[in-house]
Write an enzyme that holds these catalytic residues in place. Structure first.
Site, PDB file in Angstrom:
ATOM      1  N   HIS A   1      29.655 -15.788  48.498  1.00 46.11           N
ATOM      2  CA  HIS A   1      30.079 -14.639  49.300  1.00 46.11           C
ATOM      3  C   HIS A   1      30.204 -15.003  50.780  1.00 46.11           C
ATOM      4  O   HIS A   1      29.886 -14.195  51.647  1.00 46.11           O
ATOM      5  CB  HIS A   1      29.116 -13.457  49.123  1.00 46.11           C
TER       6      HIS A   1
ATOM      7  N   ALA B   1      33.169 -13.409  34.227  1.00 45.38           N
ATOM      8  CA  ALA B   1      31.856 -14.034  34.141  1.00 45.38           C
ATOM      9  C   ALA B   1      31.516 -14.850  35.379  1.00 45.38           C
ATOM     10  O   ALA B   1      30.551 -15.614  35.378  1.00 45.38           O
ATOM     11  CB  ALA B   1      31.798 -14.922  32.899  1.00 45.38           C
ATOM     12  N   GLY B   2      32.324 -14.736  36.423  1.00 47.56           N
ATOM     13  CA  GLY B   2      32.040 -15.493  37.649  1.00 47.56           C
ATOM     14  C   GLY B   2      32.454 -16.952  37.548  1.00 47.56           C
ATOM     15  O   GLY B   2      32.049 -17.773  38.357  1.00 47.56           O
TER      16      GLY B   2
ATOM     17  N   SER C   1      35.722 -17.793  37.394  1.00 50.18           N
ATOM     18  CA  SER C   1      37.043 -17.877  37.973  1.00 50.18           C
ATOM     19  C   SER C   1      38.158 -17.990  36.949  1.00 50.18           C
ATOM     20  O   SER C   1      39.126 -18.721  37.145  1.00 50.18           O
ATOM     21  CB  SER C   1      37.066 -19.093  38.883  1.00 50.18           C
ATOM     22  N   SER C   2      38.019 -17.244  35.871  1.00 46.28           N
ATOM     23  CA  SER C   2      39.103 -17.247  34.883  1.00 46.28           C
ATOM     24  C   SER C   2      40.367 -16.686  35.520  1.00 46.28           C
ATOM     25  O   SER C   2      41.475 -17.099  35.175  1.00 46.28           O
ATOM     26  CB  SER C   2      38.712 -16.429  33.653  1.00 46.28           C
TER      27      SER C   2
ATOM     28  N   ASP D   1      38.269 -20.133  44.972  1.00 41.69           N
ATOM     29  CA  ASP D   1      38.542 -20.378  43.557  1.00 41.69           C
ATOM     30  C   ASP D   1      39.857 -21.108  43.356  1.00 41.69           C
ATOM     31  O   ASP D   1      39.953 -22.049  42.570  1.00 41.69           O
ATOM     32  CB  ASP D   1      38.580 -19.046  42.796  1.00 41.69           C
TER      33      ASP D   1
HETATM   34  P1  NG1 Z   1      34.557 -14.705  41.073  1.00 38.06           P
HETATM   35  O1  NG1 Z   1      33.206 -15.029  40.669  1.00 38.06           O
HETATM   36  O2  NG1 Z   1      35.573 -15.581  40.415  1.00 38.06           O
HETATM   37  O3  NG1 Z   1      34.864 -13.265  40.945  1.00 38.06           O
HETATM   38  C1  NG1 Z   1      34.696 -14.247  43.746  1.00 38.06           C
HETATM   39  C2  NG1 Z   1      35.853 -14.624  44.664  1.00 38.06           C
HETATM   40  C3  NG1 Z   1      35.563 -15.875  45.481  1.00 38.06           C
HETATM   41  C4  NG1 Z   1      34.209 -15.762  46.191  1.00 38.06           C
HETATM   42  C5  NG1 Z   1      33.130 -15.384  45.153  1.00 38.06           C
HETATM   43  C6  NG1 Z   1      31.771 -15.177  45.768  1.00 38.06           C
HETATM   44  C7  NG1 Z   1      37.940 -13.971  43.564  1.00 38.06           C
HETATM   45  C8  NG1 Z   1      39.158 -14.438  42.869  1.00 38.06           C
HETATM   46  N1  NG1 Z   1      37.057 -14.897  43.901  1.00 38.06           N
HETATM   47  O4  NG1 Z   1      34.646 -15.134  42.658  1.00 38.06           O
HETATM   48  O5  NG1 Z   1      36.587 -16.072  46.429  1.00 38.06           O
HETATM   49  O6  NG1 Z   1      34.240 -14.826  47.234  1.00 38.06           O
HETATM   50  O7  NG1 Z   1      33.481 -14.210  44.443  1.00 38.06           O
HETATM   51  O8  NG1 Z   1      31.326 -16.327  46.419  1.00 38.06           O
HETATM   52  O9  NG1 Z   1      37.797 -12.796  43.807  1.00 38.06           O
END
Ligand code: NG1
Length: 399
Positions: free
Chosen positions: A24, A117-118, A120-121, A165
C-alpha cells in the site's frame, strides 16, 4: 520485448506476483519489492482479419465476450471479467492515434491463479491480453513503457492502483525479486539467495477488487494523499508548490521517526495511522532490500513481521483469517509471514529456508485440510512459489 510470432496463432503467459514487502505504498510513489510467480494467465490466441476480439474463458463461470478494438470500448457491466481485456486493448489503440486496420483475435484464457486473492490475477489478465493484442498487431514493445501503459489501462476498471503489479508482471526476472521505483518507473532485479523459499497461503476469504474491497482500497489512497498534503503544508519551505510527493517529503525530512511523530501530533487518528504506515513501510523496504542482498533471512523476516503488524493495526487491511494464516505459518516453522497484496482477505506470503519448506507446507496442510471449502483443492490455496520471469509469448499454439 519484440512481438514475436505475428503469425496466425501463438500463446502468451503472464504471471501473477507476490509482493515481498512495500504494501500500500506504490500509489504513494514509494518503492516496493515484489516478485513474479510461476502461476499466471495463459492465452491461446488466433489472430483475425478483422478488429473483433472474441474471448472464451476456460472457467465456465465466466461467459464468453466479444467486442471490437477501438479507442472507446463500451465496458462490460462492473465486475465483468472481459473488462480486463477491453482495458489494455483500448489503451493500446489510444496510444497509437491515427493507426488504422487493427487486427483482433480469438482467445481462450485459462488461469491457475486464485482470483481476488492478492496475487494480481487482474494485472496478469491485463498484461497478457495487452501482449496478445500487441503481438497480433506486430507492435514493438519497450518493457517500461508497456508496463506504464498497462497500469493506466487497469485504472479503466475503477481502482486507483499504483502500478506495482503491471510492472512486475511485465518485468519479472527468474530467480530474482525486483525493486520497483516509480516516476519514472524503474525495475532493479535482486537475486534471491538459493536457500530462501516461499509459500503462498490463502486466507480462504476472497477480496473482490471489482466489488467491496474497491471502496476500501480507493479510500486509503485518498487518505494517504490527504495526510501527505497536511504534513507537507507544515514542513515545506514557504512558497513551495502544494503538489508534493512522499518522495519529496522524505527527501526534505530524512529523519523518519521525527516525521512519524509529526504525523501523530498533527493529523487526526485515521490519517496519522495511514501516514505512519506509509513512512515506516518505505523504511522497511530499504531494510529488507539490504537483508535480501546480504542473505540476511532474520532481518528480512523481522521486516515482514513489522509490515504485517502495521497493515493490521495502522492500515486496517488485514483480517482475522489473514492474521491466523500468518500465525499458523510461524507456528509451522516458517521464518517470516505477512499478508501480500491489497489485503481485505486474499493471501499471505510465507518465508522459509529451502530445507524446511516441505515440512512447513505439510504442517500447514494438516491445518487447512479439515477447513477446506467444498470443491476447493488444497494445492490451489497453499503452494510453494519461486521467483519467476515476466510476461512472454511462449510459442505457437499447439495444433
Ligand atoms: P492486489 O493485491 O493485486 O489487489 C493492489 C494494487 C497494487 C498495490 C497493492 C497493495 C491493483 C491492480 N493493484 O494489489 O498496485 O497497491 O494492492 O500494495 O489494484
Amino acid at each position: 520485448m519484440p512481438s514475436r510470432f505475428p503469425s496466425a496463432s501463438f500463446r502468451v503467459f503472464a504471471p501473477g506476483r507476490v509482493n515481498l514487502i512495500g504494501e500500500h505504498i506504490d500509489y504513494s510513489g514509494l518503492s516496493v519489492l515484489p516478485m513474479a510467480i510461476p502461476r499466471g494467465v495463459e492465452l491461446t490466441v488466433t489472430v483475425r482479419d478483422d478488429d473483433v476480439i472474441s474471448l472464451r474463458n476456460d472457467d465456465e463461470r465466466y461467459s464468453p465476450s466479444r467486442f471490437r478494438a477501438a479507442a472507446d470500448i463500451e465496458p462490460a457491466p462492473a465486475g465483468g471479467w472481459s473488462n480486463y481485456v477491453r482495458a489494455p486493448v483500448q489503451a493500446t489503440v489510444r496510444d497509437h492515434p491515427g493507426r488504422a486496420g487493427w487486427r483482433g483475435f480469438d482467445a481462450t484464457i485459462r488461469s491457475d491463479l486464485p482470483a481476488a486473492a492478492g496475487l494480481s490475477s487482474s494485472a496478469a489478465m491485463v498484461v497478457g491480453s495487452g501482449l496478445a493484442f500487441a503481438t497480433a498487431n506486430e507492435l514493438g514493445l519497450e518493457p517500461v513503457a508497456f508496463a506504464e501503459l498497462m497500469a493506466d489501462a487497469e485504472r479503466y476498471v475503477g481502482v486507483r492502483a499504483g502500478g506495482m503489479d503491471q510492472a512486475i508482471c511485465v518485468g519479472g526476472t527468474e530467480h530474482c525479486a525486483s525493486r520497483v521505483d516509480f516516476s519514472p518507473l524503474r525495475m532493479t532485479a535482486i537475486r534471491v539467495p538459493s536457500r530462501w523459499a516461499f509459500i503462498v497461503a490463502h486466507s480462504l476469504v476472497t477480496a473482490e477488487k471489482a466489488g467491496a474491497a474497491r471502496a476500501g482500497y480507493n479510500q486509503r489512497t485518498t487518505e494517504c494523499r490527504r495526510a501527505l498534503e497536511a504534513i507537507w503544508a507544515r514542513v515545506a519551505p514557504p512558497g513551495t508548490a502544494d503538489a508534493a510527493s512522499y518522495r519529496e517529503l522524505l527527501a526534505l525530512e530524512t529523519d523518519t521517526d521525527a516525521l512519524c511523530r509529526l504525523g501523530e501530533r498533527e493529523l487526526d487518528p485515521v490519517l496519522a495511522s495511514r501516514f505512519v504506515h506509509t513512512i515506516s513501510e518505505a523504511q522497511r523496504v530499504r531494510t529488507a532490500q539490504i537483508a535480501l542482498e546480504h542473505d540476511d533471512l532474520d532481518s528480512f523476516a523481522s521486516a515482514m513481521a513489522a509490515s504485517h503488524a502495521s497493515l493490521r493495526d495502522r492500515f486496517g487491511v488485514s483480517s482475522p483469517q489473514l492474521d491466523r494464516v500468518v500465525e499458523l505459518a510461524l507456528r509451522s516453522g516458517a521464518r517470516g509471514a505477512r499478508l501480500t497484496g491489497a489485503g481485505f482477505g486474499g493471501c499471505a506470503i510465507v518465508l522459509c529456508t529451502r530445507d524446511t519448506v516441505s515440512g512447513v507446507l505439510d504442517r500447514m496442510r494438516a491445518d487447512y485440510a479439515p477447513r477446506l471449502p467444498r470443491g476447493a483443492q488444497l494445492d490451489d490455496v497453499l503452494f510453494a512459489v519461486t521467483p519467476s520471469q515476466g510476461a512472454r509469448v511462449i510459442g505457437p499454439s499447439p495444433a
